[in-house]
Each structure stands twice: as structure tokens, then as C-alpha cells.
Design a protein around this motif. Structure first.
Motif, PDB file in Angstrom:
ATOM      1  N   ARG A  94       8.798  27.396 -19.178  1.00  0.00           N
ATOM      2  CA  ARG A  94       7.923  28.397 -19.641  1.00  0.00           C
ATOM      3  C   ARG A  94       6.280  27.100 -19.792  1.00  0.00           C
ATOM      4  NH1 ARG A  94       5.788  32.621 -22.058  1.00  0.00           N
ATOM      5  NH2 ARG A  94       4.516  32.624 -23.418  1.00  0.00           N
ATOM      6  N   TRP A  95       6.870  25.911 -20.333  1.00  0.00           N
ATOM      7  CA  TRP A  95       5.431  25.103 -20.870  1.00  0.00           C
ATOM      8  C   TRP A  95       5.989  23.960 -19.977  1.00  0.00           C
ATOM      9  CZ3 TRP A  95       7.412  24.754 -26.694  1.00  0.00           C
ATOM     10  CH2 TRP A  95       7.458  25.922 -26.984  1.00  0.00           C
ATOM     11  N   GLU A  96       4.496  23.640 -19.558  1.00  0.00           N
ATOM     12  CA  GLU A  96       4.662  21.934 -18.145  1.00  0.00           C
ATOM     13  C   GLU A  96       4.045  20.937 -19.568  1.00  0.00           C
ATOM     14  OE1 GLU A  96       4.601  21.932 -15.221  1.00  0.00           O
ATOM     15  OE2 GLU A  96       5.500  24.331 -14.979  1.00  0.00           O
ATOM     16  N   ASN A  97       3.675  20.985 -20.190  1.00  0.00           N
ATOM     17  CA  ASN A  97       2.961  19.956 -21.246  1.00  0.00           C
ATOM     18  C   ASN A  97       3.908  19.539 -22.541  1.00  0.00           C
ATOM     19  OD1 ASN A  97       0.583  18.987 -18.594  1.00  0.00           O
ATOM     20  ND2 ASN A  97       0.574  21.117 -19.896  1.00  0.00           N
ATOM     21  N   LEU A  98       4.415  20.276 -23.005  1.00  0.00           N
ATOM     22  CA  LEU A  98       4.679  20.668 -24.017  1.00  0.00           C
ATOM     23  C   LEU A  98       6.357  20.422 -23.719  1.00  0.00           C
ATOM     24  CD1 LEU A  98       4.833  20.394 -26.695  1.00  0.00           C
ATOM     25  CD2 LEU A  98       4.649  22.206 -27.677  1.00  0.00           C
ATOM     26  N   LYS A  99       6.948  19.177 -23.758  1.00  0.00           N
ATOM     27  CA  LYS A  99       8.865  19.624 -23.565  1.00  0.00           C
ATOM     28  C   LYS A  99       9.666  18.717 -24.382  1.00  0.00           C
ATOM     29  CE  LYS A  99       7.764  20.340 -19.569  1.00  0.00           C
ATOM     30  NZ  LYS A  99       8.676  21.606 -18.727  1.00  0.00           N
ATOM     31  N   ALA A 100      10.888  18.227 -24.328  1.00  0.00           N
ATOM     32  CA  ALA A 100      11.819  17.746 -25.460  1.00  0.00           C
ATOM     33  C   ALA A 100      12.027  16.807 -25.043  1.00  0.00           C
ATOM     34  CB  ALA A 100      12.739  18.886 -26.274  1.00  0.00           C
ATOM     35  N   LYS A 101      12.620  16.012 -25.616  1.00  0.00           N
ATOM     36  CA  LYS A 101      14.326  15.362 -25.275  1.00  0.00           C
ATOM     37  C   LYS A 101      15.464  15.455 -26.819  1.00  0.00           C
ATOM     38  CE  LYS A 101      12.515  13.126 -21.593  1.00  0.00           C
ATOM     39  NZ  LYS A 101      12.772  13.264 -20.577  1.00  0.00           N
ATOM     40  N   ILE A 102      16.034  15.856 -26.661  1.00  0.00           N
ATOM     41  CA  ILE A 102      17.304  15.738 -27.217  1.00  0.00           C
ATOM     42  C   ILE A 102      18.560  15.286 -27.301  1.00  0.00           C
ATOM     43  CG2 ILE A 102      19.103  17.735 -28.603  1.00  0.00           C
ATOM     44  CD1 ILE A 102      17.223  20.274 -27.442  1.00  0.00           C
ATOM     45  N   PHE A 103      18.644  14.713 -28.460  1.00  0.00           N
ATOM     46  CA  PHE A 103      19.786  13.452 -28.215  1.00  0.00           C
ATOM     47  C   PHE A 103      21.059  14.094 -29.025  1.00  0.00           C
ATOM     48  CE2 PHE A 103      16.143  10.951 -27.211  1.00  0.00           C
ATOM     49  CZ  PHE A 103      17.021   9.803 -26.494  1.00  0.00           C
ATOM     50  N   LEU A 104      22.171  13.966 -28.437  1.00  0.00           N
ATOM     51  CA  LEU A 104      23.399  15.254 -29.172  1.00  0.00           C
ATOM     52  C   LEU A 104      24.171  14.851 -28.367  1.00  0.00           C
ATOM     53  CD1 LEU A 104      24.379  17.590 -30.032  1.00  0.00           C
ATOM     54  CD2 LEU A 104      24.242  18.872 -28.361  1.00  0.00           C
ATOM     55  N   ARG A 105      25.433  14.054 -29.497  1.00  0.00           N
ATOM     56  CA  ARG A 105      26.813  13.703 -29.360  1.00  0.00           C
ATOM     57  C   ARG A 105      27.659  14.598 -27.546  1.00  0.00           C
ATOM     58  NH1 ARG A 105      28.793  13.162 -34.866  1.00  0.00           N
ATOM     59  NH2 ARG A 105      31.064  14.346 -33.292  1.00  0.00           N
ATOM     60  N   THR A 106      28.295  13.848 -27.236  1.00  0.00           N
ATOM     61  CA  THR A 106      29.158  14.523 -26.242  1.00  0.00           C
ATOM     62  C   THR A 106      30.639  15.639 -26.685  1.00  0.00           C
ATOM     63  OG1 THR A 106      28.585  12.475 -24.726  1.00  0.00           O
ATOM     64  CG2 THR A 106      30.122  14.538 -24.206  1.00  0.00           C
ATOM     65  N   ASP A 107      30.729  15.145 -27.353  1.00  0.00           N
ATOM     66  CA  ASP A 107      32.067  16.094 -28.524  1.00  0.00           C
ATOM     67  C   ASP A 107      30.955  17.391 -29.453  1.00  0.00           C
ATOM     68  OD1 ASP A 107      31.318  13.728 -30.629  1.00  0.00           O
ATOM     69  OD2 ASP A 107      31.828  15.230 -31.387  1.00  0.00           O
TER      70      ASP A 107
END
Length: 503
Positions: A234-247
Motif C-alpha cells: 500500500r505504501w510506496e515510501n513508508l517501509k519497514a525492516k524487521i530483524f527477527l530470529r529464525t527460530d
């Protein structure tokens, strides 16, 4: 090579990583940081989920991204030409539990309180309010953002969200009842950032510490991933980077969407053997020790001729050069012949977890501890007939210490329930029959209070969690085994060989 030079290089090798083997808090982080080729996908605005195992470098990468011109230090020259808009990217912190930035977010006890309500809409409201707060804090002097916040949030609510971001009780009721208003505010922010030719990334790290109880983590993580999965297109210019453990991502408790639909949005941080050695060389080369640089440059194609500004010396990428390094440093074999294994493969083989994953933290620790012990035994180094820096026995001894540290990390960080399991398993031998192993996972082995922290309510669920964590594995013939990286930490002994499950 003179004794003084050997001891000097060993000292630098023993200091290539602090206690947790991370460069996150170091002033010279760029000189110690090795960007993997896969990191280029971070410039893809569609990719919002980054997963990796414990010690895979997630927090260090988070630190690089949220620093000034973060992507500049991660992308290759070819990637910079491909992703032409990366220079207009701004990375804001959406959640973190440690450091100065963490004080902008609620404490764990606050998140615990709302988790007990088991209301997903309420949790979505918390993430929404924190997202609005992050934008309002960063763009506090931007008149357009201020006007948008007054228009859609209201002057009073906007100030409450910004000033009391750590106190959801001040704004959560309004946010929960007015989702269409704050979402419209974010829609308009997205349009405004587009008019400025800017892309704003909200970054999240340390989500595994958002709550005190393991089972409550998934309510928050599932809500956050669902929110950005919905808004990513939906958003072109408001984005995320979520760091999460694989387990955590692989846990059955988290599945919120068909994993096949996540493929285009997901980056898994994976290290191979060559990348681990390149990191080792980069850190040693940039340790401010001329003797270490001379030592490394004596091996053809191992190290660049000149040091570059900010990022320091760069390692080569020819595997034969790194094999040559280990042959010079340790010897070709971990003994007199190939029976004990080739030195180049030995450390990576012995630090891999039950899922076959390897990561920088235990790898670097093996060399740090081995070098410290070797330096402490100067008489071994002062041998004119032996030009090696490290004896294989020092690496073997270091592995046992790394294993104990690894289990200690798990216990201290969030898996306190492993203390009881470790005590029960101490002195036992592997491999072990599945039914016998499940007895050690009987729920009544833990107190009623400790049971609240368990990642399951049955022995089978606990075993599944241990397998997801890469601590134990189940063989084709239904026996339980443990990789070397956890063997010594649990006080276990080895009997028989290891047969990995088919994939």
C-alpha cells in the motif's frame, strides 16, 4: 618470525571481538563489519523481514543501517547503480530494547501488561501508535508533518503520542478506537515523503525481548508482521525492516500467512565458510597491528594492498588463499594426518548447530579464546622449529569453552528454563532414544512458576522448540543428538556417530 611478532599477532587475534563477538558498540564498526553479498537485497523496498540465527549479525546490521548513510556501507558499487534511490533513504528505529534509543519505547513490564489481555486489535494499536511516535519525533520540525498530525490525529493526541511514547495508557484508547484516522495520517505521510523523493524505513530489532514470557512474544511479533505484510504494497515510501530470529519466525505459534507469500519480502542471513574467514581476516587486518597486516599479506590474494578510508583493509575472496592462511596459522590438518580433519573446515564444522547453520559469533570466539591461551603459553610459541601461530589443541580447547558460553548465553538471555534441562542432562551420553530424552522434558521437572516460561506445554512441544533453536536434532531412526557447539555446554558426552535427518 620473531617471538615478539608472534605474540603481538596473537594479542591482536585475541581481541578481534569483544565478549559477545559483536562490533556493534565499537567506534571502528565499519572497519570490523563485513557486508555479505546477500545484503544487497536490503536496498529492495519490498523486503521488510530479515531473519537470522543467534549470533548471525542481525543487531550489527541493524546498527549499520540506522547509522548515517547506512546503505552506503552495505551495497557494492554495482548495487548502487542498480538501486539508484538508496541515497534518499532514512532509517528510523521502530523498536529496540537496549541503548539510548530504547528509552523511546515502553518497558517490558508494560508490554507484558497488554499481552495478558490477548487482544490483537489492542496490540496493533500499540504498534500503530509507536509508528506515529517515531515519525513525529524525527520530523518534529517539519511543518507539513505537524499539520497532517493535527488534521488526522488531533493536536492533543499528536502531542500525547509524541511526548508519552513510553506510556500507551495515555493514547492507546484513542488509537484503538480510531484506526482509520491514524492510518489516514500514515497514508498522507507516505504521499508527502514521495513528494520529497524520500523513502522512510522503520526498523525493528530485539523483538525476542519485548516480553518476559516466551509465549507472549508471538502476539506482538505476529501483529507486527501482519501489519507490515498488509501495508507493504500500500505504501510506496513508508517501509519497514524487521530483524527477527529464525527460530521465532519458524515457530508454529507465529504462522500468520502462507510462508510462500512471504518469499519476496524475506531475507535470511546465512553465512558460509568463506564469509566467516573473510570476516576473521578483515578484523585482524584492521586491528591497528602492522605485524598482523604483514603476516596476512604474506599469503597471495588474501588481503587488498591498500587500506580504504572508513572501511579499512578488505579481504580477498579466493578460497585457496584462506586455506593457505589456516595452513600457515594452524597447519593443514588438526593433527599429523587427515584423520582429525582439515584445519580450514574444522572450526566451521564444529560450530554448526543442529540445523547446519553457522554464525560469526562462535566462529570468532574460537579464535579469540585459542589465541589468548596460546599467548599465555609463550614457551609453545617460542619454538624455532614450529612456525605456527596456533596449535590445533588450542582450537579444540576453545571449542569446549565456546560451547559452555553458548549455553550460558541462552540461559541468561531468555531461556532460563534450559538451566533445569542442563542439570538433568549433565553426564548423560548421546545419541539417546527419543522416548528416553522426552523424560528429561517432562513438564513437572520445572516449578509451576518456571512452567510459565516454557515454549510448550508438553514434552513433544519442548522438543520441537529445541529443534527449532538448533540445539538438538532427531535422526531418521528416532534418536536425539546434539551438535558439538552445545555438547559441552550441556555437560553431555558423545557415543556413536551422528546421522542427520534427510531434507
Amino acid at each position: 618470525m620473531k617471538l615478539e611478532q608472534k605474540l603481538s599477532i596473537l594479542k591482536s587475534l585475541s581481541e578481534i571481538a569483544p565478549e559477545n563477538a559483536s562490533a556493534e558498540d565499537e567506534e571502528n564498526i565499519l572497519e570490523r563489519f563485513l557486508p555479505l553479498r546477500s545484503y544487497s537485497r536490503l536496498a529492495d523496498p519490498k523486503v521488510f523481514l530479515i531473519t537470522g540465527g543467534r549470533g548471525s549479525g542481525k543487531s550489527e546490521l541493524f546498527h549499520i543501517l540506522t547509522s548515517e548513510n547506512g546503505l552506503e556501507h552495505i551495497l557494492s558499487e554495482a548495487d548502487k547503480k542498480r538501486y539508484t534511490t538508496f541515497r534518499h533513504s532514512v532509517f528510523l528505529t521502530g523498536f529496540k530494547t537496549a541503548g539510548k534509543e530504547s528509552k523511546a519505547f515502553p518497558a517490558r513490564t508494560v508490554f507484558d501488561k497488554y499481552a495478558k489481555m490477548q487482544d490483537e486489535n489492542l496490540i496493533t494499536g500499540i504498534w500503530g501508535g509507536m509508528l506515529c511516535a517515531a515519525l513525529l519525533r524525527h520530523f518534529h520540525s517539519d511543518k507539513e508533518i505537524e499539520e497532517l498530525s493535527f488534521q488526522f490525529l488531533g493536536r492533543k493526541t499528536a502531542k500525547q503520542i509524541c511526548s508519552y511514547s513510553t506510556m500507551p495508557e495515555q493514547w492507546l484508547e484513542w488509537v484503538s478506537c480510531n484506526q482509520e484516522k491514524w492510518e489516514t495520517f500514515l497514508d498522507n505521510c507516505d504521499n508527502y515523503f514521495g513528494s520529497l523523493n524520500k523513502r522512510i524505513y522503520i526498523t525493528y530489532d530485539e523483538l525476542d525481548r519485548i516480553c518476559l514470557e516466551y509465549r507472549d512474544l508471538f502476539l506482538y511479533i505476529r501483529s507486527l508482521l501482519s501489519f507490515w505484510f498488509t501495508h507493504n504494497n500500500r505504501w510506496e515510501n513508508l517501509k519497514a525492516k524487521i530483524f527477527l530470529r529464525t527460530d521465532l519466525y519458524n515457530s508454529k505459534s507465529l504462522h500468520f500467512v502462507d510462508s510462500s507469500k512471504m518469499r519476496a519480502y524475506h531475507l535470511e542471513l546465512q553465512w558460509d565458510v568463506l564469509s566467516l574467514y573473510r570476516l576473521l581476516v578483515k578484523r585482524l587486518a584492521n586491528s591497528e597491528n602492522p605485524s598482523a597486516v604483514t603476516y596476512l599479506k604474506s599469503i597471495p590474494d588474501l588481503l587488498a594492498d591498500h587500506r580504504q578510508k572508513n572501511i579499512g583493509y578488505l579481504p580477498g575472496d579466493a578460497e585457496e588463499s584462506f586455506k593457505g592462511l589456516m595452513e600457515k596459522m594452524v597447519g593443514r590438518y588438526m593433527g599429523k594426518d587427515p584423520k582429525r580433519g582439515f584445519s580450514y573446515r574444522w572450526v566451521p564444522n564444529h560450530i554448526q548447530d543442529a540445523n547446519g547453520d553457522i554464525s560469526p559469533r562462535p566462529f570468532l570466539k574460537c579464535f579469540v579464546l585459542a589465541a589468548a591461551e596460546q599467548r599465555a603459553h609463550g614457551s609453545e610459541v617460542d619454538n624455532p622449529d614450529d612456525s605456527r601461530l596456533l596449535h590445533p589443541s588450542r582450537l579444540q580447547g576453545a571449542l569446549e569453552e565456546v560451547s559452555r558460553d553458548r549455553v550460558k548465553e541462552l540461559v541468561e538471555d531468555e531461556y532460563g528454563w534450559l538451566t533445569v534441562l542442563s542439570q538433568k542432562l549433565n553426564g548423560q551420553s548421546m545419541l539417546m532414544g527419543r522416548s528416553e530424552f522426552l523424560k528429561y522434558l517432562a513438564i513437572d521437572n520445572w516449578s509451576s512458576e518456571e512452567q510459565q516460561t516454557l515454549p510448550g506445554t508438553t514434552p513433544d512441544e519442548l522438543l520441537e522448540a529445541l529443534k527449532n533453536l538448533g540445539i538438538f536434532l532427531e535422526t531418521d531412526d528416532s534418536r536425539i543428538n546434539v551438535p558439538e557447539i552445545y555438547l559441552h555446554g550441556f555437560g553431555l558426552k558423545r557415543r556413536g556417530g551422528i546421522r542427520r535427518p534427510r531434507k
